[in-house]
Write a protein that holds these residues in place. Sequence first.
Motif, mmCIF file in Angstrom:
data_model
loop_
_atom_site.group_PDB
_atom_site.id
_atom_site.type_symbol
_atom_site.label_atom_id
_atom_site.label_comp_id
_atom_site.label_asym_id
_atom_site.label_seq_id
_atom_site.Cartn_x
_atom_site.Cartn_y
_atom_site.Cartn_z
ATOM 1 N N VAL A 43 -12.328 49.458 40.624
ATOM 2 C CA VAL A 43 -13.085 48.617 41.558
ATOM 3 C C VAL A 43 -13.737 49.511 42.608
ATOM 4 O O VAL A 43 -13.057 50.352 43.218
ATOM 5 N N ALA A 44 -15.034 49.336 42.804
ATOM 6 C CA ALA A 44 -15.781 50.107 43.803
ATOM 7 C C ALA A 44 -16.436 49.164 44.794
ATOM 8 O O ALA A 44 -16.782 48.031 44.461
ATOM 9 N N ILE A 45 -16.607 49.644 46.027
ATOM 10 C CA ILE A 45 -17.258 48.866 47.082
ATOM 11 C C ILE A 45 -18.658 49.430 47.319
ATOM 12 O O ILE A 45 -18.844 50.652 47.422
ATOM 13 N N PRO A 80 -26.222 39.062 33.225
ATOM 14 C CA PRO A 80 -24.915 39.053 32.565
ATOM 15 C C PRO A 80 -23.883 39.842 33.373
ATOM 16 O O PRO A 80 -24.186 40.915 33.903
ATOM 17 N N ASN A 81 -22.685 39.300 33.467
ATOM 18 C CA ASN A 81 -21.567 39.961 34.149
ATOM 19 C C ASN A 81 -21.787 40.135 35.650
ATOM 20 O O ASN A 81 -21.179 41.005 36.265
ATOM 21 N N TRP A 82 -22.671 39.317 36.218
ATOM 22 C CA TRP A 82 -22.847 39.285 37.668
ATOM 23 C C TRP A 82 -22.369 37.931 38.180
ATOM 24 O O TRP A 82 -22.687 36.889 37.589
ATOM 25 N N ARG A 83 -21.621 37.942 39.258
ATOM 26 C CA ARG A 83 -21.142 36.704 39.866
ATOM 27 C C ARG A 83 -21.479 36.720 41.350
ATOM 28 O O ARG A 83 -21.270 37.739 42.025
ATOM 29 N N ASP A 110 -17.985 49.570 30.873
ATOM 30 C CA ASP A 110 -18.729 48.349 31.111
ATOM 31 C C ASP A 110 -18.813 48.127 32.616
ATOM 32 O O ASP A 110 -18.045 48.724 33.390
ATOM 33 N N LYS A 111 -19.698 47.243 33.043
ATOM 34 C CA LYS A 111 -19.884 47.017 34.481
ATOM 35 C C LYS A 111 -19.966 45.531 34.772
ATOM 36 O O LYS A 111 -20.635 44.789 34.064
ATOM 37 N N GLU A 112 -19.255 45.106 35.809
ATOM 38 C CA GLU A 112 -19.424 43.768 36.347
ATOM 39 C C GLU A 112 -19.705 43.893 37.838
ATOM 40 O O GLU A 112 -19.241 44.833 38.490
ATOM 41 N N VAL A 113 -20.486 42.964 38.364
ATOM 42 C CA VAL A 113 -20.862 42.996 39.775
ATOM 43 C C VAL A 113 -20.451 41.675 40.416
ATOM 44 O O VAL A 113 -20.766 40.602 39.895
ATOM 45 N N LEU A 119 -15.836 48.693 35.076
ATOM 46 C CA LEU A 119 -16.002 48.989 36.502
ATOM 47 C C LEU A 119 -16.484 47.726 37.199
ATOM 48 O O LEU A 119 -17.512 47.158 36.818
ATOM 49 N N SER A 120 -15.749 47.282 38.206
ATOM 50 C CA SER A 120 -16.176 46.153 39.040
ATOM 51 C C SER A 120 -16.757 46.703 40.337
ATOM 52 O O SER A 120 -16.107 47.495 41.022
ATOM 53 N N ILE A 121 -17.967 46.282 40.671
ATOM 54 C CA ILE A 121 -18.593 46.677 41.937
ATOM 55 C C ILE A 121 -18.663 45.438 42.828
ATOM 56 O O ILE A 121 -19.281 44.439 42.451
#
Length: 231
Positions: free
Chosen positions: A86-88, A57-60, A33-36, A4-6
């Motif tokens: 992808v979520a907003i 980790p996994n934050w940009r 898994d989660k990325e932000v 999941l990308s937020i």
Amino acid sequence: MPTLSIVIPVYNEKKYIAEILNKVDRLEITGLDKEVVIVDDGSTDGTIDLLKMINRPNWRVIFSEHNQGKGAALRQGFKHTTGDIVAIQDADLEYSPPDLEPLVQAIVRGQAKVAYGSRMISKNPVGHLSYYLGNKLISWLAQVLYRAQITDVETCYKVFSGPLLRQLSLRQNDFGFEVEVTAKVLRQGIKILELPISYRPRQFNEGKKISWIDGCKALWLLIVYRFNYHD
């Protein structure tokens, strides 16, 4: 494991950014898994200094030199997503991150390719009557023009199949994004699933940015995108 990308667009949210990011950090959805991806849209109030401290980790975090608008920030963020979903998430406290879970799970289970969190199908306070009525009008026009059952076009909580979102041609730089992405999804014959969410409206002295001009533009864009298939 699916990801999941937020995506979080940020502009001058020094007062709230730490709290909302902590809430997003605590959001865990079983099986994902989660990325932000955070996009600062040229903040001038000290928000940038706080964002530069992020080391997770996994934050940009992406920084824009100049303020271009929510739509531009989101487009930039989408380019950096790798998620199957992808979520907003807005950078204020109007929306509660746990409300994303049922929207995400609806896509995981194959119930929808696009899911919106609707403030209109649950009991929520009305912060600004004119904006509430404006959103009702925008959503009604979307129903008529696109023959869709949709109650909250202007909601922040929009969740997409990642591949679907990344293939959309999006151009609006400002709050026109909300109408553009909705119109282009519906124009493909894709049904938007709506689920109830909670909502805490904030006042202008708390940093609310959308204006009545954005509402007028939204009505116009609904018409433009309904009949202009080259855009």
